[in-house]
Design a protein around this motif. Structure first.
Motif, short mmCIF file in Angstrom:
data_model
loop_
_atom_site.label_atom_id
_atom_site.label_comp_id
_atom_site.label_asym_id
_atom_site.label_seq_id
_atom_site.Cartn_x
_atom_site.Cartn_y
_atom_site.Cartn_z
N GLU A 145 27.64 31.27 42.54
CA GLU A 145 27.75 31.45 41.10
C GLU A 145 28.86 32.46 40.82
O GLU A 145 29.15 33.33 41.65
N ASN A 146 29.48 32.34 39.66
CA ASN A 146 30.47 33.33 39.24
C ASN A 146 30.58 33.36 37.73
O ASN A 146 30.26 32.38 37.05
N ASP A 147 31.00 34.49 37.20
CA ASP A 147 31.35 34.61 35.79
C ASP A 147 32.84 34.37 35.63
O ASP A 147 33.62 34.56 36.56
N GLY A 165 34.35 39.73 37.94
CA GLY A 165 33.03 39.80 37.36
C GLY A 165 33.05 39.27 35.94
O GLY A 165 33.62 38.24 35.65
N SER A 166 32.45 40.01 35.03
CA SER A 166 32.41 39.58 33.64
C SER A 166 33.56 40.18 32.82
O SER A 166 33.66 39.93 31.62
N GLU A 173 32.96 29.40 48.84
CA GLU A 173 32.98 30.14 47.58
C GLU A 173 31.58 30.63 47.26
O GLU A 173 30.59 30.18 47.83
N ASP A 174 31.51 31.57 46.32
CA ASP A 174 30.21 32.06 45.88
C ASP A 174 29.46 30.94 45.16
O ASP A 174 30.06 30.06 44.53
N TYR A 206 37.78 33.34 41.69
CA TYR A 206 36.59 33.13 40.87
C TYR A 206 35.54 34.16 41.25
O TYR A 206 35.12 34.23 42.40
N GLY A 207 35.13 34.95 40.26
CA GLY A 207 34.17 36.01 40.53
C GLY A 207 34.82 37.33 40.89
O GLY A 207 34.14 38.35 41.01
N TRP A 208 36.13 37.34 41.06
CA TRP A 208 36.87 38.55 41.45
C TRP A 208 36.73 39.64 40.40
O TRP A 208 36.60 40.81 40.71
N ARG A 223 29.91 26.32 33.12
CA ARG A 223 29.35 26.19 34.47
C ARG A 223 29.28 24.71 34.82
O ARG A 223 28.96 23.87 33.96
N GLN A 279 29.08 27.55 39.59
CA GLN A 279 30.48 27.95 39.50
C GLN A 279 30.98 27.77 38.06
O GLN A 279 30.85 26.69 37.49
#
Length: 410
Positions: free
Chosen positions: A334-336, A155-156, A331-332, A151-153, A306, A268
């Motif tokens: 927040e993530n896209d 980006g967008s 985990e981060d 997750y977030g690896w 989210r 998330q």
């Protein structure tokens, strides 16, 4: 088709077995009933009263006139028995759900980590090995997870369905190569699904096994058209911190007036799919197997949200509060998450999206069976590493004297 459903007593496996049977396929369930044993270990039960598997199968026969077979078998430890079953039943297809499915449970303790690896990796390899040993040319459909991507690896950037085309520099210039999307598992559970991918790639290349790997989002909802026919067929509804999926947990919490438990900021982003779409996607994958040499990968998702947005939506519909708790996951904040699902759409999937009606269905079930809820099991307590803050650090008393007899406030 003659179809084996491995792990067919579980949350996704049982409604899939019923759906495929209802569609005219000959279905046999293979299961070691380990999920029921984990209920005993965790001292928690499904919110819905799930009947013994034999009673479930008899109930299905009484309401549908169709028979589902059952073999009690441990896929991770009984390779020779599995091979014998394959030789006897000679399935056209195998649907593989027979893995420990909860990321929080896989991080619960050293024992749970080892069990998840031993069970999941050996189960998958034993299946592939047994197919090669017996020479059974059955198409395999495996339920994987979006979590192999991390997750977030990305980006967008849109996450493709399984594969990336990359440039490999050589002295003679760049060469294009297709590779599996780089894995970034966030738990031991996700790690086992990543290892599954590598085994599938090897056996497809080496033995031409026909394999479809479904990278599925978080499943929500409980009932399908088949499980609704008789209470004895009702599906699992897990609400505890280890096995309960986030939206189902929110809807259960709303039904009893418990604050909605958001871990961390709720930033998330996760991919979601309704259980009704899960069973339909399995059928689509069975009808469209690959030719071999390379596994086929579908992203089995219908929408992304989210976590905080979901909580606020449920809170606005029900009037309950939102409680922000320490995040037990590493985990981060927040993530896209931008996911491609082109293949399922092209093959005819009409996605079931989030709606008040379907959310109300879950909440009505939670209200009906609220007497079965153990409030002490609601808070997630499995942590990703030693020394992390846990949800025990933020205490509040659950409110259990609502809702009124009229049900949830939509």
């Amino acid at each position: 088709m003659n179809i084996l459903v491995l792990g067919g007593d579980g949350f996704c496996g049982w409604p899939t077995a019923l759906y495929l049977s209802d569609r005219g396929h000959d279905v046999t369930v293979l299961d070691n009933l380990s999920r029921r044993a984990i209920d005993l270990e965790l001292e928690v039960q499904s919110l819905t009263p799930i009947r013994p598997l034999g009673e479930r199968i008899r109930a299905w026969r009484s309401v549908s006139g169709r028979q589902i077979g059952f073999v009690r078998l441990d896929l991770a430890t009984e390779h020779e028995r599995l091979a014998a079953v394959l030789r006897e039943l000679r399935p056209d297809a195998v649907v593989h759900f027979a893995e420990q499915r909860a990321a929080p449970y896989s991080m619960r303790s050293p024992q749970a980590k080892r069990y998840t690896v031993d069970n999941n990796v050996r189960a998958t390899h034993n299946l592939l090995s047994a197919l090669v040993t017996t020479g059974i040319d059955a198409a395999v459909v495996h339920l994987g997870t979006m979590g192999v991507y991390g997750y977030g690896w990305s980006g967008s950037a849109p996450i493709p369905e399984g594969y990336l085309t990359v440039k490999v520099p050589t002295p003679d210039g760049d060469v294009l190569r297709e590779i599996l999307h780089p894995a970034n598992p966030g738990s031991v559970y996700h790690l086992t699904k990543t290892l599954d991918q590598l085994m599938f790639a090897f056996y497809a290349k080496n033995d031409l096994l026909r394999i479809t790997d479904l990278h599925q989002g978080i499943v929500w909802g409980t009932q399908t058209a088949q499980t609704e026919r008789d209470e004895r067929l009702i599906n699992r509804f897990d609400y505890d911190g280890d096995y309960g999926t986030v939206l189902n947990r929110f809807l259960m919490q709303a039904a009893i007036g418990h604050p909605l438990t958001v871990h961390g900021t709720g930033g998330q982003t996760r991919a979601f799919i309704h259980i009704r779409d899960t069973v339909r996607c399995i059928e689509i994958a069975l009808q469209n197997p690959p030719s071999g040499a390379k596994p086929q990968v579908f992203n089995q998702v219908t929408e992304t949200y989210r976590v905080d947005d979901l909580a606020k939506l449920v809170a606005s519909l029900t009037g309950v509060d939102v409680a922000y708790l320490p995040n037990p996951r590493q985990e981060d904040q927040e993530n896209d998450l931008n996911v491609r699902n082109d293949q399922f759409i092209a093959l005819g999937l009409e996605p079931t999206t989030l709606s008040e009606g379907l959310m109300a269905e879950c909440t009505h079930i939670a209200t009906r069976y609220r007497h079965r809820i153990d409030p002490s099991k609601i808070i997630a307590r499995s942590v990703w590493r030693e020394g992390m803050a846990t949800s025990d650090d933020l205490a509040f008393e659950p409110v259990l004297d609502t809702p009124a007899e009229g049900g949830p406030r939509w």
